[in-house]
Design a protein around this motif. Structure first.
Motif, short mmCIF file in Angstrom:
data_model
loop_
_atom_site.label_atom_id
_atom_site.label_comp_id
_atom_site.label_asym_id
_atom_site.label_seq_id
_atom_site.Cartn_x
_atom_site.Cartn_y
_atom_site.Cartn_z
N GLU A 134 1.15 -1.27 -0.17
CA GLU A 134 0.21 0.08 0.07
C GLU A 134 0.87 1.32 -0.16
N ASP A 135 1.85 1.11 0.45
CA ASP A 135 2.55 2.49 0.65
C ASP A 135 3.28 2.70 -0.44
N LYS A 182 0.69 4.08 -2.99
CA LYS A 182 0.19 5.42 -2.64
C LYS A 182 1.06 6.79 -2.77
N HIS A 183 2.79 6.16 -2.91
CA HIS A 183 4.13 7.01 -3.12
C HIS A 183 3.97 7.08 -5.00
N ASN A 194 1.29 9.42 -5.63
CA ASN A 194 1.06 10.73 -5.45
C ASN A 194 2.26 11.49 -6.99
#
Length: 481
Positions: free
Chosen positions: A390-391, A394-395, A398
């Motif tokens: 997930e991280d 997300k990165h 963005n």
């Protein structure tokens, strides 16, 4: 259709013209893509003939319907919360009936009716004409369900009531269903195989809208570019059509041509396009007619050919870029927007960089960007592991959003000092002294009201801009009024 989900419209309730002879009250709420909002208009039209007026007061409703979406988990969770709310009201008003329409209905019918017992009525996207019978069943105290997907239903004979939001712009459905089996998408399973609507019924609906004072229509379908009418039937069966049917068939380019000629003062948009099905003839139709807007929503989903293959998109990165080049050549002032999914299973950093470099190549005017979320029932959910943390998603998301904002600003800046035609749709959200409307490229434009009114075509000189909005002053009416 790569579903465009307008977050501002989620949960919007439909309001229709009040009929004194109608004694029952319908509360209908829509979630998901524009297709669902369009379908809610069809449902309201059918139920108006069954004695229902719409209400925005949930507590006073006899029938509560929620038109649902399965495209993202967030949409499903929102609908579940709304169903809990409806049922808390139902405890106060036990006569109230609750129904689920649309894509979630098809997918979760037994869960809603039998396991969780949270609804009385479940109706799939092709069964809206059966609503009078289904409501009669519910009135008798029985649960009712129809989620059968049709090979014929296009609702071409239903004249939809319209969201009375502005009386200026309207959506006209031209196809239903989808034959493209993208691995991330539930649409072929929830809306069935692709079929097109009789062009004559489309022309009649557009004429009716013009007669009522509407100034712009958006031709709507899961994949408008594969529109094909040859007397009825599924697109995949066209190969079996007679020579006469083939000779007199109408594809999307011809349909655009017909609508543009029939209504030369009506502005025409369309959504959504699929890169694999968009032919050069469509681009020439846009270039030929001034009243067809210079704007194409052209979802790509990824800039990596390897990921596109995993998604079962029927085009490569290079083919998509060649199509972009063709758009720029034939319609130089055309705005292009995207759908992008980041974090699809197996996506590497190299794949992600391919997406960023594709965005740099196209410099989209705006876009709809999401991190991948697994949808039950899709091929990706069955065959692929959702293996991107997930991280990381997300990165990457963005980075994509930041690049899009940079490009959006670049595109709006191209309008500075220019004069553009704007169709006034509504009052500006930020100031009751300004009008807001879109130019041909679909960019929202605001300017002081003056003596102009909603529905006017106005020439606006652009003095300032943000990444999403043009700001200017009116210099006179367009010759399109």
């Amino acid at each position: 259709m790569e579903k465009i989900i307008d977050e501002h419209k989620q949960g919007e309730t439909l309001v229709t013209e009040h009929k004194n002879e109608n004694g029952r009250k319908l509360f209908i709420e829509s979630y998901g893509c524009q297709m669902n909002f369009s379908d809610s208009e069809i449902v309201a039209s059918i139920l108006a003939k069954e004695g229902f007026n719409t209400t925005q007061q949930l507590e006073e409703a006899d029938l509560v319907l929620v038109n649902t979406c399965s495209i993202r988990d967030k949409a499903e969770q929102t609908v579940r919360k709304r169903l809990e709310k409806y049922n808390s009201v139902k405890r106060i008003n036990p006569g109230m009936k609750v129904g689920v329409l649309g894509c979630m209905a098809e997918r979760l019918k037994s869960k809603f009716l039998d396991e969780e017992k949270i609804v009385d009525l479940v109706v799939g996207p092709d069964a809206y004409k059966d609503l009078p019978n289904l409501i009669a069943e519910v009135d008798e105290g029985r649960n009712a369900v129809n989620v059968i997907l049709s090979k014929e239903e296009t609702y071409g004979d239903i004249s939809p009531v319209r969201l009375q939001s502005n009386g200026v712009t309207a959506f006209v459905s031209i196809t239903r269903g989808c034959d493209n089996m993208c691995t991330f998408c539930v649409v072929p399973f929830t809306r069935g195989r692709e079929r097109s609507r009789d062009p004559q019924s489309i022309l009649e609906e557009v004429q009716e809208l013009w007669d009522k004072g509407f100034k712009e229509v958006t031709l709507l379908g899961q994949n408008v570019d594969s529109y094909l009418w040859y007397g009825g039937g599924l697109k995949k069966d066209f190969k079996n059509a007679s020579e006469m049917q083939k000779a007199t068939s109408v594809d999307f380019a011809k349909l655009l041509d017909m609508v543009a000629i029939a209504q030369p003062k009506m502005r025409i948009r369309f959504s959504t396009s699929n890169p694999q099905d968009m032919h050069e003839s469509v681009l020439h139709a846009i270039a030929k007619h001034r009243n067809i807007c210079s704007y194409i929503h052209l979802p790509v989903q990824s800039g990596s050919t390897r990921i596109l293959k995993e998604m079962n998109r029927q085009h490569t990165r290079e083919e998509y870029m060649a199509l972009i080049d063709k758009v720029r050549e034939i319609i130089p002032d055309c705005a292009i927007s995207q759908d992008m999914i980041t974090g699809f299973p197996t996506e590497t950093e190299e794949d992600h960089q391919d997406t960023l470099s594709l965005m740099e190549y196209v410099k989209y005017d705006f876009g709809f960007m999401f991190a991948y979320s697994e949808r039950p029932g899709t091929l990706a959910a069955r065959k692929m592991e959702d293996d991107i943390p997930e991280d990381v998603k997300k990165h990457r998301l963005n980075e994509i959003i930041n690049m899009q904002q940079k490009h959006s600003k670049y595109r709006t800046e191209q309008f500075l000092g220019k004069t553009v035609e704007v169709l006034i749709e509504k009052e500006s959200k930020r100031s009751n002294k300004h009008w807001a409307g879109r130019n041909s490229q679909n960019t929202m434009t605001v300017f002081p009201k003056g003596d102009y009114k909603v529905g006017d075509f106005v020439m606006v000189k652009i003095n300032e801009c943000t990444s999403a909005t043009l700001i200017g002053e009116a210099v006179g009416y367009s010759d399109n009024n």
